[in-house]
Motif scaffolding. Structure first.
Motif, PDB file in Angstrom:
ATOM      1  N   ARG A  23       0.834  -1.206   0.000  1.00 23.57           N
ATOM      2  CA  ARG A  23       0.000   0.000   0.000  1.00 23.57           C
ATOM      3  C   ARG A  23       0.865   1.251   0.000  1.00 23.57           C
ATOM      4  N   TRP A  25       3.990   1.514  -1.000  1.00 23.07           N
ATOM      5  CA  TRP A  25       4.743   1.596  -2.250  1.00 23.07           C
ATOM      6  C   TRP A  25       3.852   2.148  -3.359  1.00 23.07           C
ATOM      7  N   TRP A  26       2.640   1.593  -3.469  1.00 27.42           N
ATOM      8  CA  TRP A  26       1.708   2.074  -4.488  1.00 27.42           C
ATOM      9  C   TRP A  26       1.381   3.546  -4.255  1.00 27.42           C
ATOM     10  N   ASN A  27       1.106   3.939  -3.016  1.00 32.12           N
ATOM     11  CA  ASN A  27       0.727   5.322  -2.733  1.00 32.12           C
ATOM     12  C   ASN A  27       1.870   6.297  -2.992  1.00 32.12           C
ATOM     13  N   TRP A  29       4.006   6.107  -5.454  1.00 33.47           N
ATOM     14  CA  TRP A  29       3.985   6.379  -6.895  1.00 33.47           C
ATOM     15  C   TRP A  29       2.698   7.045  -7.343  1.00 33.47           C
ATOM     16  N   LEU A  30       1.566   6.604  -6.828  1.00 31.55           N
ATOM     17  CA  LEU A  30       0.278   7.160  -7.244  1.00 31.55           C
ATOM     18  C   LEU A  30       0.094   8.608  -6.807  1.00 31.55           C
ATOM     19  N   CYS A  37      -4.202   4.194  -3.024  1.00 31.42           N
ATOM     20  CA  CYS A  37      -4.671   2.805  -2.999  1.00 31.42           C
ATOM     21  C   CYS A  37      -4.896   2.446  -1.536  1.00 31.42           C
ATOM     22  N   ILE A  45      -8.729  -0.962  -8.155  1.00 34.75           N
ATOM     23  CA  ILE A  45      -7.780  -1.966  -8.647  1.00 34.75           C
ATOM     24  C   ILE A  45      -8.532  -2.896  -9.596  1.00 34.75           C
ATOM     25  N   MET A  54      -0.652   3.354 -12.588  1.00 40.00           N
ATOM     26  CA  MET A  54       0.693   2.945 -12.175  1.00 40.00           C
ATOM     27  C   MET A  54       1.548   2.601 -13.389  1.00 40.00           C
ATOM     28  N   THR A 133       2.740  -6.247  -7.931  1.00 41.86           N
ATOM     29  CA  THR A 133       3.527  -5.343  -7.090  1.00 41.86           C
ATOM     30  C   THR A 133       4.983  -5.784  -7.008  1.00 41.86           C
TER      31      THR A 133
END
Length: 176
Positions: A23, A25-27, A29-30, A37, A45, A54, A133
């Motif tokens: 979560r 890591w995704w946030n 970049w997002l 996320c 998703i 992404m 991921t």
């Protein structure tokens, strides 16, 4: 605001260390697009919106199809396939949820691994989210290459995970 903070604290308390890592890591970049996320099974998703965002962020390219508010499963699928096309074009290799490419290579010859992953993501599979991921982390943070054997990539991924999680309470990534 207080209710939102309590809900966020509740969600975080229920996460595993891996889910929390994903979560965050995704946030990271997002955030470039003002997106977040909250869960690997959240609707954005499953609809392909965050997956496509992404892929666009990490490849620097735009997807051919974007359904911002997908009306049906076919539009969700188009979002996922557009994201997978970007990853394929950028030569981002896919690994399984445990960081190995072995199970993906065991697919029948007629089944494309990117298409298979798109289908699994659309169905809300947490294992598919983990697979995507780890694939992205390997590519972006570890620097994997399509020519890197899976055991090499897995070793690099394990080292990255140990270094990244060092100092987190309750997280112990042992030596294997």
């Amino acid at each position: 605001l207080k209710r939102r903070q309590q809900r966020a604290a509740s969600i975080c308390a229920e996460e595993t260390p891996q889910q929390r890592l994903f979560r965050k890591w995704w946030n990271h970049w997002l955030s470039e697009r003002g997106l977040r996320c909250t869960s690997p099974t959240e609707d954005r998703i499953r609809s392909g919106l965050l997956v496509l965002a992404m892929a666009e962020i990490l490849t620097g390219e735009e997807g051919d199809v974007v359904h911002v508010e997908p009306q049906d499963e076919s539009e969700r699928r188009e979002n996922h396939l557009a994201a997978m096309a970007l990853l394929r074009t950028a030569r981002i290799p896919l690994v399984s949820a445990n960081g190995s490419s072995r199970s993906l290579k065991e697919l029948p010859a007629a089944v494309d691994q990117y298409t298979h992953l798109a289908t699994q993501l659309q169905q809300g599979s947490e294992a598919a989210f983990a697979s995507l991921t780890w694939s992205l982390i390997l590519h972006v943070d570890v620097g994997s290459r399509p020519s890197c054997p899976s055991h090499c990539a897995l070793g690099e991924l394990l080292t990255w995970a140990r270094d990244t999680c060092e100092g987190y309470a309750g997280v112990d990534i042992g030596r294997t």
